[in-house]
Design a protein around this motif. Structure first.
Motif, PDB file in Angstrom:
ATOM      1  N   GLY A   1       0.826  -1.187   0.000  1.00 57.29           N
ATOM      2  CA  GLY A   1       0.000   0.000   0.000  1.00 57.29           C
ATOM      3  C   GLY A   1       0.866   1.244   0.000  1.00 57.29           C
ATOM      4  N   GLN A   2       0.216   2.401   0.031  1.00 55.34           N
ATOM      5  CA  GLN A   2       0.953   3.670  -0.014  1.00 55.34           C
ATOM      6  C   GLN A   2       1.460   4.081   1.356  1.00 55.34           C
ATOM      7  N   GLY A   3       0.963   3.435   2.407  1.00 53.56           N
ATOM      8  CA  GLY A   3       1.413   3.707   3.761  1.00 53.56           C
ATOM      9  C   GLY A   3       0.520   4.697   4.490  1.00 53.56           C
ATOM     10  N   THR A   4       0.497   4.564   5.803  1.00 52.70           N
ATOM     11  CA  THR A   4      -0.241   5.499   6.655  1.00 52.70           C
ATOM     12  C   THR A   4       0.636   5.855   7.852  1.00 52.70           C
ATOM     13  N   GLN A   5       0.700   7.128   8.165  1.00 53.58           N
ATOM     14  CA  GLN A   5       1.594   7.606   9.220  1.00 53.58           C
ATOM     15  C   GLN A   5       0.969   7.378  10.594  1.00 53.58           C
ATOM     16  N   VAL A   6       1.766   6.808  11.477  1.00 55.18           N
ATOM     17  CA  VAL A   6       1.388   6.672  12.890  1.00 55.18           C
ATOM     18  C   VAL A   6       2.422   7.422  13.717  1.00 55.18           C
TER      19      VAL A   6
END
Length: 116
Positions: free
Chosen positions: A107-112
């Motif tokens: 996926g494109q990634g999600t910031q945590v």
């Protein structure tokens, strides 16, 4: 091919919880026979495995998240989840959904971001 879209990232305080979701779509009817997982990459570090859930077999977790994170999947909805509990500042990273179907897909990634 497989498209993966993550959601659920954000800013959370240390000790809190967050739930990431990954929706799979594309030239697939179901993720049932696919290995699915989550990886993460912190600034200046290499991408690392967080949790892997094979289509058959045991789930694997990184030692650093064992007992705090739980991966799950809904094959009917073509979704994979990562429940993150008791988060720590060192969990701060971009989290990527992963799938294996003929080849690896990301996926494109999600910031945590975990604040102390």
């Amino acid at each position: 091919q497989v498209q993966l879209v993550e959601s659920g990232g954000g800013l959370v305080q240390a000790g809190g919880s967050l739930r990431l979701s990954c929706a799979a779509s594309g030239s697939i009817s179901s993720i049932r026979f696919m290995d699915m997982g989550w990886y993460r990459q912190a600034p200046g570090k290499q991408r690392e495995l967080v949790a892997l859930m094979p289509s058959g077999g045991s789930t694997n977790y990184a030692d650093s998240v064992k007992g705090r994170f739980t991966i799950s999947r809904d094959n009917a909805e073509n979704r994979v989840y990562l429940q993150m509990n008791s988060v720590k500042p060192e969990d701060t990273a971009v989290y990527y959904c992963y799938a294996w179907y003929i080849r690896p897909h990301w996926g494109q990634g999600t910031q945590v971001t975990v604040s102390s």
